[in-house]
Design an enzyme around this catalytic site. Structure first.
Site, PDB file in Angstrom:
ATOM      1  N   SER A 294       0.865  -1.194   0.000  1.00 45.18           N
ATOM      2  CA  SER A 294       0.000   0.000   0.000  1.00 45.18           C
ATOM      3  C   SER A 294       0.892   1.233   0.000  1.00 45.18           C
ATOM      4  O   SER A 294       2.092   1.154   0.302  1.00 45.18           O
ATOM      5  CB  SER A 294      -0.849   0.012   1.276  1.00 45.18           C
ATOM      6  OG  SER A 294      -0.037   0.382   2.385  1.00 45.18           O
ATOM      7  N   ASP A 295       0.322   2.379  -0.310  1.00 43.73           N
ATOM      8  CA  ASP A 295       1.079   3.605  -0.085  1.00 43.73           C
ATOM      9  C   ASP A 295       1.042   3.885   1.420  1.00 43.73           C
ATOM     10  O   ASP A 295       0.302   3.235   2.180  1.00 43.73           O
ATOM     11  CB  ASP A 295       0.513   4.764  -0.927  1.00 43.73           C
ATOM     12  CG  ASP A 295       1.576   5.817  -1.190  1.00 43.73           C
ATOM     13  OD1 ASP A 295       1.514   6.505  -2.202  1.00 43.73           O
ATOM     14  OD2 ASP A 295       2.484   5.942  -0.349  1.00 43.73           O
ATOM     15  N   ALA A 296       1.826   4.876   1.841  1.00 45.00           N
ATOM     16  CA  ALA A 296       2.037   5.104   3.278  1.00 45.00           C
ATOM     17  C   ALA A 296       0.736   5.427   3.994  1.00 45.00           C
ATOM     18  O   ALA A 296       0.119   6.454   3.734  1.00 45.00           O
ATOM     19  CB  ALA A 296       3.033   6.248   3.468  1.00 45.00           C
ATOM     20  N   GLY A 297       0.322   4.538   4.846  1.00 48.45           N
ATOM     21  CA  GLY A 297      -0.891   4.764   5.641  1.00 48.45           C
ATOM     22  C   GLY A 297      -2.179   4.615   4.857  1.00 48.45           C
ATOM     23  O   GLY A 297      -3.272   4.846   5.371  1.00 48.45           O
ATOM     24  N   ALA A 298      -2.089   4.213   3.586  1.00 44.94           N
ATOM     25  CA  ALA A 298      -3.268   4.263   2.710  1.00 44.94           C
ATOM     26  C   ALA A 298      -4.376   3.317   3.151  1.00 44.94           C
ATOM     27  O   ALA A 298      -5.558   3.613   2.928  1.00 44.94           O
ATOM     28  CB  ALA A 298      -2.860   3.959   1.269  1.00 44.94           C
TER      29      ALA A 298
END
Ligand code: GLC
Length: 736
Positions: A294-298
């Site tokens: 995932s992207d950061a914290g997505a």
């Protein structure tokens, strides 16, 4: 057939199955858990951000209190030992990396090594041009070489995995991350994607000086509405598949090891929890055998999107969609145990995710060589060879946009260099220069000094409204034969979360240019920017305009190579420069409409700007001229073979990038007025003429019809070959 970067061999698969059979539930989930190096990463968080995280349910009250009290809200070392962490993000200290790795390999129950990931986008310690700048070299060898060196340097500092190449097609100059992209064209972005994957991963992923690459951001992040970062992207499936998908498919075919999901939603479904993207497209359609992060914290951000009930539901939807690794949200670690208990996530799904992560680690050789010799990196960082490669990439990325003959400069001239970028080496490092240090990048002024040329240097203004130091300006330019204005953007004005509604020169830069003009001095304006800028005033008042992007460690030297004619500029734009912010998005491969843009009023245009863009896609001048003639195209056996003669009619040798565009004249869905379908670089001595041939597969001339079938419809096609997307030499051919 995809190149198999993750060599699936029997022996490895048996080891993987053996490990999975021994793993506890926590240890399995730990392999899917990528965390930041300290509470919310090295960057730390502000009280406001912390309050927001509490309000939005991203953290609970007890965690909130712990962080507020400065207590670590979790303990990396304990979690590593318990096998609850599989990868780290942005840990940049090799001592820490080796220490963490030692705990994982020698103290945890199963000894599974950690993966260390970082954004090695355009260099690590030796910095290269930003991707948008480097894409203007149109040089696949350069794209590959800079990635190879970046990998070598990053791997020497304990990094195994880069979150690159970013291959988001970007048509909107207001979007800050256009600086990270290979520009607006799909064909060029595909070649960029392939070359970058080759450069990062090499032929053997387990070589210790290579990185796992990551195609990102899947998908259509660059289509964020209004160029506002993280905004929704909404489009037809035809546009998605014709424009935004191909670079990701190209990366897959080249064997990219990982993908990263995009923050945005596509047509209302957040990419992070989108089974169509990962289960259907990546796995079933493209046969991708790597892992998705995932992207950061997505994953937790799906709470904000509004398609998940809570963090547990976010974890459920993401993992079931085929998203293997949770980047820093800890939703997987905190909620998969309950999801398994409730059966909302099956053990098969979890095991398959773990299998894919373990495959990465075996393929990257982490079980053979988990540690890194700290002596390795310092010997190579910014070494002569790496600086030479950076200078080579930089000079090829420079685009000459205007020249009334004032360039190349004579060495005898008395030159003043003014503007915020006049002597700011750090500002050459771009929006994702990984670990550059003050004083390492060569500024413009330093480039002159390195040639033994004395110049007067004065910034006179910065990028803020602080105002122009008119006295300093007059003092600097009063005795000058020629003035160089070094203007543009600070590196903090493009890249992630730096969208701008106004993309002209900011602060007092325009006022400074006007004052120079009043002094009636020859003016060479050099643009240092991440995104395309709307600078018609610069074009109008300058005797020469040089696009110098943010070229990295050797910027000043490379720019001087061009300014003094040691290198004949060969860069060509890979993104359209609009006349005004209000025109965005503006790109060359648009459709004709029923009212094609024209001089009469009732046509498709903005009335208050010129018809043509400030600078079109593919544009770039040279110190010589090139003439095209004798264009022909023949179709045989599924291939269009286009041939043209190119002559260097000037006085200096140069490298021309011959560009090939097509237009499907009549089709069941309207087609772009032009589409790049090939290019070839050719070196020509003064007066030399060569015949250049470019082949295009007929199957690459298709599009998706209204039923979403990929078709190549019979009929007439126009074909141009020339210098840029407005070239006029045209022929046609028929597809039966
Ligand atoms: C950022 C970016 C992504 C990057 C990741 C890790 O938010 O969107 O491109 O790889 O976080 O730094």
């Amino acid at each position: 057939m995809n190149k198999q970067a993750l060599l699936i061999n029997k022996e490895t698969e048996l080891k993987i199955e053996e490990l999975i059979s021994q793993m506890t539930l926590d240890e399995k989930i730990g392999q899917l858990n990528q965390v930041g190096p300290s509470p919310i990463g090295d960057m730390g968080i502000s009280k406001e951000e912390l309050d927001t995280m509490l309000e939005t349910g991203l953290i609970g009250p007890s965690t909130y209190e712990k962080i507020l009290a400065g207590e670590p809200w979790y303990n990396d070392e304990i979690d590593i030992k318990k096998g609850r962490i599989g990868a780290f993000l942005a840990v940049r200290d090799l001592k820490k990396i080796n220490m963490y790795q030692k705990i994982a390999v020698e103290e945890s129950r199963l000894g599974i090594p950690l993966m260390f990931g970082y954004d090695v986008i355009h260099g690590y310690r030796t910095i290269f041009p930003t991707p948008l700048g480097e894409s203007c070299s149109w040089d696949e060898a350069v794209f590959e070489e800079t990635a190879r060196i970046s990998a070598k340097e990053a791997a020497a500092n304990g990094i195994h995995w880069t979150f690159a190449p970013m291959v988001d097609i970007s048509r909107d100059a207001r979007w800050g991350r256009i600086a990270e992209s290979p520009g607006e064209d799909t064909y060029l972005a595909c070649r960029f994607a392939e070359a970058r994957v080759r450069g990062f991963q090499g032929e053997n992923l387990s070589d210790p000086d290579r990185l796992l690459a990551c195609a990102k951001h899947f998908v259509a992040y660059g289509a964020c509405e209004a160029g506002r970062d993280y905004n929704q992207a909404d489009m037809s499936m035809q546009t998605l598949w014709e424009t935004y998908m191909p670079p990701f498919e190209a990366a897959t075919k080249e064997g990219v090891a990982t993908f990263m999901g995009a923050f945005n939603d596509i047509n209302g479904v957040p990419c992070t929890t989108n089974p169509y993207l990962y289960n259907t497209v990546l796995r079933e359609k493209w046969g991708f055998n790597g892992a998705v992060v995932s992207d950061a914290g997505a994953i937790q951000e799906c709470l904000m999107h509004g398609n998940v009930a809570d963090r547990e539901d976010a974890a459920r939807q993401a993992l079931n969609a085929g998203m293997e690794i949770d980047m820093v949200s800890r939703c997987y670690m905190n909620h998969i145990p309950d999801l398994i208990k409730s059966g909302k996530v099956t053990m098969e799904t979890l095991d398959e995710a773990v299998r894919r992560v373990l495959r990465l680690k075996f393929a990257a050789g982490l079980f053979e060589h988990p540690y890194v010799d700290p002596e390795l990196g310092p010997k190579m960082y910014l070494c002569k060879e790496h600086r030479a490669a950076s200078r080579n990439a930089a000079k090829r990325s420079i685009v000459l946009l205007k020249n009334n003959g004032v360039l190349p400069l004579k060495k005898t001239l008395n030159i003043a260099i003014v503007g915020p970028a006049a002597d700011d080496g750090s500002n050459m490092n771009g929006c994702w220069g990984a670990l550059w240090k003050e004083g390492e990048a060569v500024s413009l002024a330093q480039g002159f000094k390195n040639r033994g040329i004395n110049v007067k240097v004065a910034a006179c203004c910065d990028y803020t409204e602080k105002g122009l130091d008119i006295d300093a300006l007059n003092e600097a330019i009063k005795d000058a034969d020629l003035v160089i204005a070094a203007v543009g953007e600070h590196i903090e004005m493009s890249g992630e979360a730096h969208s701008r509604a106004y993309i002209g020169l900011c602060g007092s830069q325009n006022q400074m240019l006007d004052e120079i003009k009043k002094a009636n001095k020859p003016l060479v304006t050099i643009l240092f920017n991440g995104r395309p800028l709307a600078v018609p005033n610069v074009q109008e008042i300058s005797d020469a305009v040089v696009e110098a992007w943010q070229l990295g460690s050797e910027a000043g030297n490379a720019i001087c190579d061009v300014l003094f004619g040691d290198y004949n500029p060969s860069g060509r734009l890979t993104t359209t420069f609009p006349n005004d912010s209000g025109e965005c998005p503006r790109y060359y491969n648009h459709t004709n409409t029923g009212r094609p843009r024209g001089a009469v009023r009732h046509t498709c245009k903005h009335e208050d700007v010129p018809l043509k863009p400030l600078y079109p896609f593919g544009f770039g001048l040279s110190y010589t001229e090139y003439e095209y003639s004798d264009l022909s195209a023949v179709v045989d056996n599924g291939v269009v073979t286009a041939t043209v003669k190119v002559k260097n009619t000037g006085k200096v040798a140069g490298e021309e990038t011959v560009q090939l565009y097509v237009n499907d004249v009549l089709a069941s869905r309207v087609r772009p007025v032009r589409e790049l379908k090939g290019f070839k670089k050719v070196w020509l001595e003064a007066g030399e003429e060569k015949t250049v041939t470019v082949e295009v597969k007929v199957c690459d001339l298709g599009f998706y019809d209204v039923q979403m079938n990929y078709v190549v419809e019979p009929g007439e096609f126009k074909l141009w070959m020339g210098h840029d997307s407005e070239c006029e030499l045209v022929t046609s051919f028929e597809i039966q």
